[in-house]
Design a protein around this motif. Structure first.
Motif, short mmCIF file in Angstrom:
data_model
loop_
_atom_site.label_atom_id
_atom_site.label_comp_id
_atom_site.label_asym_id
_atom_site.label_seq_id
_atom_site.Cartn_x
_atom_site.Cartn_y
_atom_site.Cartn_z
N PHE A 79 -13.91 4.93 55.12
CA PHE A 79 -15.35 4.89 54.85
C PHE A 79 -15.85 3.45 55.05
O PHE A 79 -15.46 2.55 54.34
CB PHE A 79 -15.59 5.31 53.40
CG PHE A 79 -16.99 5.77 53.11
CD1 PHE A 79 -18.08 4.96 53.36
CD2 PHE A 79 -17.22 7.01 52.56
CE1 PHE A 79 -19.37 5.37 53.08
CE2 PHE A 79 -18.51 7.45 52.27
CZ PHE A 79 -19.58 6.63 52.53
N PRO A 80 -16.71 3.21 56.05
CA PRO A 80 -17.22 1.85 56.26
C PRO A 80 -18.22 1.45 55.17
O PRO A 80 -19.06 2.26 54.78
CB PRO A 80 -17.91 1.91 57.62
CG PRO A 80 -18.02 3.34 57.98
CD PRO A 80 -17.26 4.16 56.99
N HIS A 81 -18.11 0.22 54.71
CA HIS A 81 -18.98 -0.26 53.64
C HIS A 81 -19.84 -1.42 54.13
O HIS A 81 -19.40 -2.57 54.20
CB HIS A 81 -18.15 -0.68 52.42
CG HIS A 81 -17.43 0.46 51.80
ND1 HIS A 81 -18.07 1.44 51.05
CD2 HIS A 81 -16.12 0.82 51.82
CE1 HIS A 81 -17.19 2.34 50.64
NE2 HIS A 81 -16.01 1.99 51.10
N ALA A 82 -21.08 -1.09 54.49
CA ALA A 82 -22.04 -2.14 54.85
C ALA A 82 -22.23 -3.04 53.64
O ALA A 82 -22.30 -2.57 52.50
CB ALA A 82 -23.36 -1.52 55.29
N GLN A 83 -22.28 -4.34 53.86
CA GLN A 83 -22.44 -5.29 52.76
C GLN A 83 -23.34 -6.43 53.23
O GLN A 83 -23.25 -6.89 54.36
CB GLN A 83 -21.07 -5.80 52.30
CG GLN A 83 -20.18 -6.30 53.43
CD GLN A 83 -18.78 -6.68 52.98
OE1 GLN A 83 -18.26 -6.22 51.95
NE2 GLN A 83 -18.15 -7.57 53.73
N HIS A 84 -24.20 -6.87 52.31
CA HIS A 84 -25.22 -7.85 52.70
C HIS A 84 -25.52 -8.82 51.57
O HIS A 84 -25.22 -8.54 50.40
CB HIS A 84 -26.54 -7.16 53.07
CG HIS A 84 -26.39 -5.96 53.94
ND1 HIS A 84 -26.39 -4.68 53.45
CD2 HIS A 84 -26.21 -5.86 55.28
CE1 HIS A 84 -26.23 -3.82 54.45
NE2 HIS A 84 -26.12 -4.51 55.56
N ILE A 85 -26.17 -9.92 51.94
CA ILE A 85 -26.82 -10.80 50.97
C ILE A 85 -28.31 -10.52 51.10
O ILE A 85 -28.90 -10.67 52.17
CB ILE A 85 -26.55 -12.28 51.26
CG1 ILE A 85 -25.05 -12.58 51.22
CG2 ILE A 85 -27.28 -13.15 50.23
CD1 ILE A 85 -24.71 -14.01 51.64
N HIS A 86 -28.92 -10.05 50.01
CA HIS A 86 -30.35 -9.73 50.01
C HIS A 86 -31.16 -10.87 49.41
O HIS A 86 -30.70 -11.57 48.50
CB HIS A 86 -30.60 -8.45 49.21
CG HIS A 86 -30.17 -7.22 49.94
ND1 HIS A 86 -31.05 -6.39 50.59
CD2 HIS A 86 -28.94 -6.68 50.13
CE1 HIS A 86 -30.39 -5.38 51.14
NE2 HIS A 86 -29.10 -5.54 50.88
N ILE A 87 -32.36 -11.04 49.92
CA ILE A 87 -33.22 -12.15 49.52
C ILE A 87 -34.68 -11.68 49.38
O ILE A 87 -34.99 -10.54 49.70
CB ILE A 87 -33.15 -13.31 50.54
CG1 ILE A 87 -33.70 -12.83 51.90
CG2 ILE A 87 -31.73 -13.82 50.68
CD1 ILE A 87 -33.80 -13.95 52.94
N SER A 88 -35.53 -12.55 48.90
CA SER A 88 -36.98 -12.34 48.85
C SER A 88 -37.38 -11.19 47.93
O SER A 88 -38.43 -10.57 48.13
CB SER A 88 -37.54 -12.09 50.26
OG SER A 88 -37.24 -13.17 51.11
N GLY A 89 -36.55 -10.88 46.94
CA GLY A 89 -36.90 -9.88 45.94
C GLY A 89 -36.93 -10.53 44.57
O GLY A 89 -37.13 -11.75 44.44
N GLN A 90 -36.69 -9.74 43.55
CA GLN A 90 -36.65 -10.26 42.19
C GLN A 90 -35.31 -10.92 41.87
O GLN A 90 -35.15 -11.52 40.81
CB GLN A 90 -36.91 -9.13 41.19
CG GLN A 90 -38.26 -8.47 41.35
CD GLN A 90 -38.42 -7.26 40.45
OE1 GLN A 90 -37.79 -7.15 39.40
NE2 GLN A 90 -39.26 -6.32 40.87
N GLY A 91 -34.35 -10.79 42.77
CA GLY A 91 -33.05 -11.42 42.56
C GLY A 91 -32.20 -10.70 41.55
O GLY A 91 -31.32 -11.31 40.94
N VAL A 92 -32.42 -9.39 41.35
CA VAL A 92 -31.65 -8.62 40.39
C VAL A 92 -31.20 -7.30 41.03
O VAL A 92 -31.70 -6.90 42.08
CB VAL A 92 -32.47 -8.30 39.12
CG1 VAL A 92 -32.88 -9.58 38.42
CG2 VAL A 92 -33.69 -7.45 39.47
N CYS A 93 -30.26 -6.64 40.37
CA CYS A 93 -29.81 -5.33 40.80
C CYS A 93 -30.64 -4.27 40.06
O CYS A 93 -30.81 -4.35 38.85
CB CYS A 93 -28.34 -5.14 40.47
SG CYS A 93 -27.26 -6.31 41.32
N PRO A 94 -31.16 -3.29 40.76
CA PRO A 94 -32.01 -2.29 40.11
C PRO A 94 -31.21 -1.39 39.18
O PRO A 94 -30.04 -1.11 39.40
CB PRO A 94 -32.57 -1.49 41.30
CG PRO A 94 -31.56 -1.66 42.37
CD PRO A 94 -31.02 -3.04 42.21
#
Length: 260
Positions: A79-94
């Protein structure tokens, strides 16, 4: 960790040294090294967890990750797992409160207000921009993996890491772990893929590092960093077009070497 060096210099030479060394000192400041880290907490009841650390020197970053408890197979392949660094949001996990349609799953678009857009794609090789958001053949796969890669960070991602608003997200959840309704749904990013294929599985906000190196012994060791539960993945624009081109079959590609 920021370091500086002090040199003993004869008093008579001090003035000349200050003038001649100024450019070199400025260059050294630009190349200061420091680290951030996070503990990756499960999202959508995935059972996925891990640790991520980023060592930064200038604009160059070495990203190290340990991930365990992830979805293992898809269409008879890892199972491939896309992974990223996210920016320009609230900086939290929903949290699950982000589940707007009430299907028991936080989809990738539903998490976007919390974690923002994709700043960097943590691929195994090649491009690391948001254009590679869904280049599934260039991501690690399987139930557990170790990832390490050194590359140049773009300015926006670097700024988000520095101000504490950058979030690391791993995607791909075992469909059997989703709600009955969620198991029947297709991904909002591509109707050829199940919702589970792109759903956030683990998430963590990057903070100043308290460790000198990645912990040994698995993904669930080391000092945890407090994070909100949740997920991330603003897969839109070029990323969504990439997924449409790849289609469901690409998710069965074999796992590649983790080191680039």
């Amino acid at each position: 960790m920021r370091k500086s060096a002090f040199f003993a210099v004869p008093a008579l030479a001090m003035a000349g040294l200050a003038m001649s060394a100024a450019p070199a000192m400025a260059d050294t400041a630009e190349q200061e090294s420091w680290s951030v880290q996070t503990s990756l907490s499960e999202v959508n009841g995935s059972g996925t967890s891990g640790e991520a650390m980023i060592d930064v020197q200038g604009n160059e970053a070495t990203v190290s990750m340990n991930v365990a408890g992830a979805a293992e197979t898809f269409q008879d392949g890892p199972f491939p797992h896309a992974q990223h660094i996210h920016i320009s949001g609230q900086g939290v996990c929903p949290t699950m409160d982000a589940d707007e349609d009430g299907d028991g799953v936080v989809s990738t678009p539903e998490g976007q207000p919390s974690y923002g857009t994709i700043g960097t794609s943590l691929t195994l090789e090649g491009d690391t921009s948001a254009d590679s958001a869904l280049a599934v053949e260039r991501y690690p796969g399987g139930a557990e993996y170790t990832y390490e890669r050194t590359f140049e960070l773009n300015d926006d991602t670097l700024a988000a890491i520095e101000d504490g608003s950058a979030v690391v997200v791993v995607h791909g959840v075992n469909p059997e772990l989703l709600s009955a309704e969620g198991q029947e749904k297709m991904s909002p990013l591509n109707e050829e893929l199940p919702l589970a294929a792109t759903a956030p599985a683990a998430c963590g906000t990057l903070t100043a590092s308290q460790m000198e190196e990645m912990p040994e012994g698995g993904a669930d060791t080391g000092s945890p960093v407090n994070t909100d539960e949740g997920s991330t993945m603003a897969l839109a624009g070029a990323g969504a077009l990439g997924l449409a081109a790849v289609g469901g079959g690409a998710w069965a590609l074999h796992r590649r070497s983790v080191r680039s």
